[in-house]
Scaffold this motif. Structure first.
Motif, PDB file in Angstrom:
ATOM      1  N   VAL A 217       0.929  -1.251  -0.172  1.00 39.34           N
ATOM      2  CA  VAL A 217       0.019  -0.002   0.016  1.00 39.34           C
ATOM      3  C   VAL A 217       1.040   1.305   0.034  1.00 39.34           C
ATOM      4  O   VAL A 217       1.995   1.307   0.874  1.00 39.34           O
ATOM      5  N   GLY A 218       0.632   2.282  -0.853  1.00 35.68           N
ATOM      6  CA  GLY A 218       1.225   3.237  -1.065  1.00 35.68           C
ATOM      7  C   GLY A 218       0.208   4.511  -0.653  1.00 35.68           C
ATOM      8  O   GLY A 218      -0.712   4.585  -1.219  1.00 35.68           O
ATOM      9  N   THR A 219       0.840   5.504  -0.077  1.00 37.23           N
ATOM     10  CA  THR A 219       0.210   6.866   0.341  1.00 37.23           C
ATOM     11  C   THR A 219       1.006   7.898  -0.185  1.00 37.23           C
ATOM     12  O   THR A 219       2.218   8.091   0.211  1.00 37.23           O
ATOM     13  N   THR A 225      -4.350   7.446  -1.235  1.00 32.21           N
ATOM     14  CA  THR A 225      -3.873   6.154  -1.699  1.00 32.21           C
ATOM     15  C   THR A 225      -3.515   6.124  -3.190  1.00 32.21           C
ATOM     16  O   THR A 225      -4.327   6.416  -3.970  1.00 32.21           O
ATOM     17  N   ASP A 226      -1.958   6.077  -3.359  1.00 31.78           N
ATOM     18  CA  ASP A 226      -1.610   6.079  -4.896  1.00 31.78           C
ATOM     19  C   ASP A 226      -1.022   4.824  -5.400  1.00 31.78           C
ATOM     20  O   ASP A 226      -0.527   4.564  -6.289  1.00 31.78           O
ATOM     21  N   LEU A 228      -2.039   0.345  -4.684  1.00 38.86           N
ATOM     22  CA  LEU A 228      -2.481  -0.832  -3.998  1.00 38.86           C
ATOM     23  C   LEU A 228      -2.326  -2.172  -4.670  1.00 38.86           C
ATOM     24  O   LEU A 228      -2.743  -2.211  -5.941  1.00 38.86           O
ATOM     25  N   THR A 694       7.379  -0.677   6.684  1.00 41.19           N
ATOM     26  CA  THR A 694       6.846   0.618   6.384  1.00 41.19           C
ATOM     27  C   THR A 694       8.048   1.590   6.360  1.00 41.19           C
ATOM     28  O   THR A 694       8.811   1.787   7.077  1.00 41.19           O
ATOM     29  N   THR A 702       4.231   7.276   1.670  1.00 44.38           N
ATOM     30  CA  THR A 702       4.362   6.376   2.947  1.00 44.38           C
ATOM     31  C   THR A 702       4.218   4.960   1.946  1.00 44.38           C
ATOM     32  O   THR A 702       3.352   4.907   1.103  1.00 44.38           O
ATOM     33  N   GLN A 703       4.896   3.792   2.219  1.00 45.59           N
ATOM     34  CA  GLN A 703       5.095   2.727   1.305  1.00 45.59           C
ATOM     35  C   GLN A 703       5.065   1.576   2.582  1.00 45.59           C
ATOM     36  O   GLN A 703       5.905   1.634   3.059  1.00 45.59           O
TER      37      GLN A 703
END
Length: 723
Positions: A217-219, A225-226, A228, A694, A702-703
């Motif tokens: 998951v990337g934020t 959320t960019d 998934l 993370t 964030t990833q």
């Protein structure tokens, strides 16, 4: 490299082990009364009222004997250690594991074999419990052993004692929903006058097939959320090992002995992983469908010759010379979208060591000891990578690396009884290490370090502490250290196909310095009945030049590298008790109970809190156990609980693990003095392994990468025969 290379090196040892039984059978009958008398003397020395290392040694020491080691029918010493109070074995995926004391691994916990560093190519995972005589757990450092033991030392002693004509074979198999494997162990020993021998051999194979699953998951910095992605990673493989450990003893005179001990090992591992990544949001990774075949095989030989001589004035001299060698080959085939890469790396290790110890007992109860420990280890590495990408072919340069590590240590110690209740241990050790690494893709790297380690331990028994009851206090002040390894010093880069902040490249740091630690240990022990103990201990370590991993973006790729960063503090509280049920209940059944709890705290000064624990330290471990024995039946169980949680390992990096519960049980049926059957269950609760990494940075967002490795109940059955 062939798996069977070690047999070219050990043909003589194999022939000798076959011929020795015939030699022992031809011994004259006149030796039997003498042997019987010797056995009688040993039994007197080992009586229940005599020396107890845990209670009587000034230096704190917990000893696990051979009966405890083989109780659950384990195939690996790693499974044995996870039931020892104060020790945890952490694994991210259920295979192998890292041994930890005070919740710390990564070089903070020192693991020795026969009091020395294990030779190159040696793997604890392939060490059969049947070949171990005892395990010593030293919570505080000792000058006699290396002081690279910030968290403590685990000393594994291979079998030395020789019984008159022992022949024992164990045939076993273990199975779960995702694995199956047979294993066998053979023990032989005998004596003929002044000559005796023992041989331990073990072999095992395990096949496994499972599927790990995960999510990425990337934020974005704004919070949206960019990315998934879901991960599916089915894998299958096989692990095989063979060990042989012969020991020869010559008693030239009552106080003059020569001993030769060798350890030969061969292992082979194969693993096929198919990582499929499904992108739901954002861009797909560079390799969404990646197939990896990994394999390695190796062989190692370590042998030493020691001489022990006692003199008329009570002095004793121990000298030892040893050599070791190993060869290993690692293969990695990776195939994906436009990717066809093969990486072959080979390594050769050679080592020489020389140790000596002089001991003498003086007036007023002083026992002085002086000694030295020196070694030279050479390692050659060759890494060849051939890669074909979409478009023009790309060839990376072959890598050749040579390394030499020289070690020298000298020590002195004195242990004496100041009064019948008060004993003192004072010791000091100087250790120096010089490392030289050079390769065709980087310049020469030379590093040297030395550490002076003073040590004090004391034991005070309260007046009236006699027989099986009593109270006593212990105090230890130590200076220990952790030296950087060759892999951390070499500036070679190891790349990751799907390079990201959670899967970065790795680059060593040739400027690393040793981490130094000052430690304090204090404990209270209460012995209140036959076999009954309550122990409470606390410790603290302050570490300077602490090494942690730094992850950064170099403009093109993500990279992680080790670096000395500030300092760290770790503290531990340990409570342990064990007792037979009859100590608290009249006419109780023959049940022995044991329990321990370990609470660990730590703080890395250069990492903001909360959860800025050292080395992903395990905060809490609880162990419970019970054993029952009546007639021909023995049974028992063990439960271990280990907490997990989040750890902030650097300014931008977080790791999260699940709490883990391990429930085990065993039963042993003795059909007669020569035949018995042992059945054991492991991971009865079926806990899986979970790992989450993370990376969070205001500039990149964030990833998070989370993976679950399935794990199921395992059943082991062992048939044991003496002949």
């Amino acid at each position: 490299m062939s798996l069977f290379i070690p047999f070219r090196l050990t043909a003589l040892a194999a022939a000798l082990s076959i011929c020795l039984p015939a030699l022992a059978q031809d011994k004259p009958a006149t030796t039997k009364p003498e042997d019987s008398k010797k056995i009688q003397q040993v039994e007197v020395k080992g009586s229940a009222d005599s020396y107890d290392p845990r209670r009587d040694d000034t230096a704190t020491k917990v000893v696990v004997n051979s009966d405890e080691i083989v109780k659950y029918g384990d195939t690996s010493v790693l499974d044995v250690l996870k039931r020892v109070p104060g020790i945890t074995v952490n694994s991210a995926n259920g295979r192998g594991g890292e041994i930890r004391m005070r919740g710390l691994g990564s070089g903070y916990t020192q693991v020795l074999v026969n009091g020395e560093r294990a030779p190159a190519g040696f793997t604890l995972e392939a060490l059969a419990p049947e070949s171990i005589e005892r395990i010593e757990v030293l919570r505080a450092a000792s000058a006699e052993f290396s002081t690279q033991s910030v968290a403590g030392t685990i000393n594994i002693i291979l079998k030395r004692s020789v019984k008159n004509r022992l022949r024992e074979v164990k045939l076993a198999a273990q199975a779960s929903s995702s694995s199956f494997g047979p294993n066998a162990n053979l023990q032989m020993s005998d004596r003929d006058g002044g000559f005796s021998y023992s041989v331990s051999a073990s072999a095992a194979q395990e096949r496994f097939d499972s599927e790990a699953t995960g999510i990425e998951v990337g934020t974005a910095p704004g919070g949206a959320t960019d990315m998934l992605r879901t991960l599916a990673m089915p894998q299958d493989g096989q692990f095989t090992f063979l060990n042989l450990s012969p020991r020869l003893n010559w008693t030239l005179a009552p106080d003059n002995t020569i001993t030769s001990q060798s350890f030969i090992s061969a292992n082979r591992f194969r693993n096929n992983v198919h990582q499929r990544t499904t992108t739901l949001i954002g861009s797909a990774p560079l390799q969404p469908d990646l197939r990896t075949h990994m394999g390695n095989e190796g062989a190692s030989l370590a042998t030493d010759l020691s001489w022990a001589r006692k003199f008329a004035d009570g002095a004793k001299l121990d000298l030892k010379l040893g050599i070791s060698g190993s060869e290993g080959e690692n293969l990695s085939d990776r195939r994906g979208a436009g990717l066809d890469t093969r990486v072959v790396s080979e390594n050769t290790d050679r080592g020489f060591k020389a140790t000596g110890k002089y001991t003498r007992t003086l007036d007023k109860g002083h026992t002085l000891a002086f000694g030295w420990d020196g070694s030279v280890d050479d390692r050659d590495d060759e890494r060849v990578e051939r890669a074909v990408f979409a478009g023009p072919a790309g060839q990376l340069p072959d890598e050749f690396t040579e390394a030499r590590v020289k070690r020298l240590a000298v020590f002195g110690q004195d242990e004496w009884n100041i009064t019948p209740q008060w004993s003192m241990y004072l010791g000091a050790r100087w250790e120096g290490i010089r490392t030289h690494v050079e390769g065709n893709t980087f310049g020469k790297v030379d590093a040297s370090s030395s550490v002076w380690s003073p040590i004090m331990q004391t034991l005070y028994k309260l007046p009236g502490s006699k027989g099986k009851g009593g109270d006593q206090f212990r105090l230890a002040l130590t200076r220990t250290y952790k030296a950087p390894g060759i892999g951390n010093l070499s500036p070679n880069r190891r790349t990751s196909e799907n390079n990201s902040s959670t899967q970065p490249d790795y680059v060593g740091n040739p400027n690393l310095k040793p981490e130094l630690a000052f430690g304090v240990d204090i404990s209270y022990e209460h012995y209140w009945a036959e076999g009954a103990l309550v122990s409470v201990s606390a410790s603290s370590r302050r570490i300077s030049d602490f090494t942690r991993s730094l992850t950064y973006f170099d403009g093109a790729r993500w990279v992680v590298t080790p670096s000395n960063q500030d300092s760290a503090v770790t503290r531990t509280l340990e409570i342990e008790t064990k007792f037979p049920l009859k100590a608290v209940m009249v006419d109780a059944p023959p049940i022995d109970l044991r329990a321990s709890i370990n609470r660990n705290w730590s703080r890395v000064e250069s990492v903001p809190g909360p959860n800025n624990r050292l080395d992903q330290q395990t905060p809490l471990t609880v162990n419970l156990g019970a054993d029952y024995k009546a007639g021909s039946l023995s049974a028992g169980g063990s439960f271990a609980y280990r907490t997990g949680g989040q750890v902030r390992s650097s300014l931008n990096q977080y790791v999260y693990t699940w709490a883990r519960r391990d429930l085990e049980a065993y039963a042993l049926w003795k059909f007669d003095p020569k035949r018995q059957l042992r059945v054991a269950l492991a991971n009865v609760l079926g806990d899986d392994f979970f790992y989450e990494n993370t990376y969070a940075d205001p500039r990149f967002g964030t990833q998070t990468r989370s993976v679950i490795f399935p794990n199921s109940i395992r059943v082991r059955a062992t048939y044991e025969l003496k002949f």
